[in-house]
Design a protein around this motif. Sequence first.
Motif, PDB file in Angstrom:
ATOM      1  N   ASP A  41       0.820  -1.212   0.000  1.00  0.00           N
ATOM      2  CA  ASP A  41       0.000   0.000   0.000  1.00  0.00           C
ATOM      3  C   ASP A  41       0.855   1.264   0.000  1.00  0.00           C
ATOM      4  OD1 ASP A  41       0.994  -0.163   2.564  1.00  0.00           O
ATOM      5  OD2 ASP A  41      -0.887   0.371   3.549  1.00  0.00           O
ATOM      6  N   ASN A  42       2.037   1.180  -0.627  1.00  0.00           N
ATOM      7  CA  ASN A  42       2.916   2.347  -0.666  1.00  0.00           C
ATOM      8  C   ASN A  42       2.296   3.546  -1.376  1.00  0.00           C
ATOM      9  OD1 ASN A  42       4.943   1.198   0.791  1.00  0.00           O
ATOM     10  ND2 ASN A  42       6.311   0.810  -0.921  1.00  0.00           N
ATOM     11  N   ILE A  43       1.316   3.313  -2.224  1.00  0.00           N
ATOM     12  CA  ILE A  43       0.641   4.423  -2.884  1.00  0.00           C
ATOM     13  C   ILE A  43      -0.064   5.316  -1.861  1.00  0.00           C
ATOM     14  CG2 ILE A  43      -1.552   3.214  -3.282  1.00  0.00           C
ATOM     15  CD1 ILE A  43      -1.630   4.606  -6.038  1.00  0.00           C
ATOM     16  N   GLN A  64     -12.890  11.900  -2.114  1.00  0.00           N
ATOM     17  CA  GLN A  64     -12.827  10.985  -0.977  1.00  0.00           C
ATOM     18  C   GLN A  64     -13.023   9.545  -1.457  1.00  0.00           C
ATOM     19  OE1 GLN A  64     -15.776  10.436   2.536  1.00  0.00           O
ATOM     20  NE2 GLN A  64     -14.247  11.900   3.278  1.00  0.00           N
ATOM     21  N   ILE A  65     -12.126   8.678  -1.023  1.00  0.00           N
ATOM     22  CA  ILE A  65     -12.175   7.263  -1.391  1.00  0.00           C
ATOM     23  C   ILE A  65     -12.262   6.425  -0.119  1.00  0.00           C
ATOM     24  CG2 ILE A  65     -11.000   5.374  -2.566  1.00  0.00           C
ATOM     25  CD1 ILE A  65     -11.847   7.604  -4.441  1.00  0.00           C
ATOM     26  N   ASP A  71      -8.383  -3.348  -4.073  1.00  0.00           N
ATOM     27  CA  ASP A  71      -8.963  -2.874  -5.335  1.00  0.00           C
ATOM     28  C   ASP A  71      -8.967  -1.354  -5.406  1.00  0.00           C
ATOM     29  OD1 ASP A  71      -9.405  -5.478  -6.093  1.00  0.00           O
ATOM     30  OD2 ASP A  71     -11.509  -5.495  -5.468  1.00  0.00           O
ATOM     31  N   GLU A  72      -9.117  -0.694  -4.256  1.00  0.00           N
ATOM     32  CA  GLU A  72      -9.167   0.773  -4.252  1.00  0.00           C
ATOM     33  C   GLU A  72      -7.807   1.399  -4.516  1.00  0.00           C
ATOM     34  OE1 GLU A  72     -12.785  -0.460  -3.454  1.00  0.00           O
ATOM     35  OE2 GLU A  72     -11.276  -0.943  -1.942  1.00  0.00           O
ATOM     36  N   TYR A  73      -6.712   0.649  -4.365  1.00  0.00           N
ATOM     37  CA  TYR A  73      -5.396   1.208  -4.698  1.00  0.00           C
ATOM     38  C   TYR A  73      -5.358   1.595  -6.177  1.00  0.00           C
ATOM     39  CZ  TYR A  73      -4.005  -1.133  -0.313  1.00  0.00           C
ATOM     40  OH  TYR A  73      -3.914  -1.559   0.977  1.00  0.00           O
ATOM     41  N   LYS A  74      -6.005   0.786  -7.025  1.00  0.00           N
ATOM     42  CA  LYS A  74      -6.065   1.094  -8.459  1.00  0.00           C
ATOM     43  C   LYS A  74      -6.895   2.347  -8.723  1.00  0.00           C
ATOM     44  CE  LYS A  74      -3.678  -1.976 -10.803  1.00  0.00           C
ATOM     45  NZ  LYS A  74      -2.596  -1.539 -11.724  1.00  0.00           N
ATOM     46  N   GLU A 316      -9.575   0.678 -15.766  1.00  0.00           N
ATOM     47  CA  GLU A 316     -11.014   0.882 -15.877  1.00  0.00           C
ATOM     48  C   GLU A 316     -11.531   1.442 -14.563  1.00  0.00           C
ATOM     49  OE1 GLU A 316     -12.480  -2.698 -18.780  1.00  0.00           O
ATOM     50  OE2 GLU A 316     -11.711  -3.238 -16.797  1.00  0.00           O
ATOM     51  N   TYR A 317     -12.120   2.605 -14.639  1.00  0.00           N
ATOM     52  CA  TYR A 317     -12.783   3.186 -13.466  1.00  0.00           C
ATOM     53  C   TYR A 317     -14.008   3.918 -13.974  1.00  0.00           C
ATOM     54  CZ  TYR A 317     -13.505   5.894  -9.173  1.00  0.00           C
ATOM     55  OH  TYR A 317     -14.041   6.484  -8.052  1.00  0.00           O
TER      56      TYR A 317
END
Length: 339
Positions: A41-43, A64-65, A71-74, A316-317
Amino acid sequence: MTSCRKEEMELIEAPSDEALVANSLIVNLMQQVSSNDGSNDNIIDKSNCFNIKYPLKVTVNGQQINVKSEDEYKVIEYIFDDNDDDVDVLDITFPVTIVLEDFTEVIINNYIEFNSYSANCPGENQVDNDIECLDFQYPIIASIFNKSTEITNINAITTDAELNHFLKDLGDDLIVTINFPVNVMLIDNSIMSINNLSELENTINNYKNDCDEDDDYDYNDDDCDDCNIEKLTTTLINCKGWTVDQLDRNNTNYDDVYEGYTFNFLADGRVGAYWSGFSAYGSWDASGTKNNIKITINIPDLPLCNNDWILHEISEYTKTRLDLRVADADRLRYNNVCN
């Protein structure tokens, strides 16, 4: 007549090369293999020695995420990539719980506390304790004889966290043996069956440096680990009306040159471009695997599109993107609202 009988109990210990001894080389290696990898999770945290337990909330460039899984890292990366000309900002909503290398959990209430842990992590691509190039297959069965109580227990270990804690708590009053064979998975997903501690030690030493542990903060450097020709082809031909979102050639920006153009890729290798009642035609072809997939585009009338591109990412988002690059000088990114 009276008599007495004195019985002596002889303690039969396992041979030293078959028992796990606290702080021995094999125990330390097993701890390194079973330790928590904090780089995934370095992002978010840019810290290799811990990760943040989800769910958590972050604000990414104003959005806000809710991070409920990896999956949310992408999604975070997608937002970062949306505009190359802005300054990317990520804010963590505290409190959060961090998970250390030994799976200890710590509640963090603010950035001061957070930075005190992050500052103690090894930096980008520096040597750290965890070994990521092989993994244990569970369960692992351990036999534990307590010299003080003379009681033997059988322990079934089912996770990295359980194994790490088990090895950390080894004491001199315990005689611990592992029920072999034990299986380990290598970085190529192949399985090796290990028959004793000596063989396990050699295996870990032989394979521990066989992979890139990805202990950097560049979330853009491995986006096509799961890419393949089939996925690329399906995405290209099933979606019509691709548009050029970004275009750089020889470090020169041409984002607006093909404004209003749409591109259709066909299964037979043809490609067509359409704009303002005009059209141009050419060919496309793809070969390779993962991060080395080459896409050759040749549309004679649109020379800025033509190159032996390398597929950098399929994302894809809110829309589908195909990011093509050659080194750091050339980039072509197609967008499509096709889902």
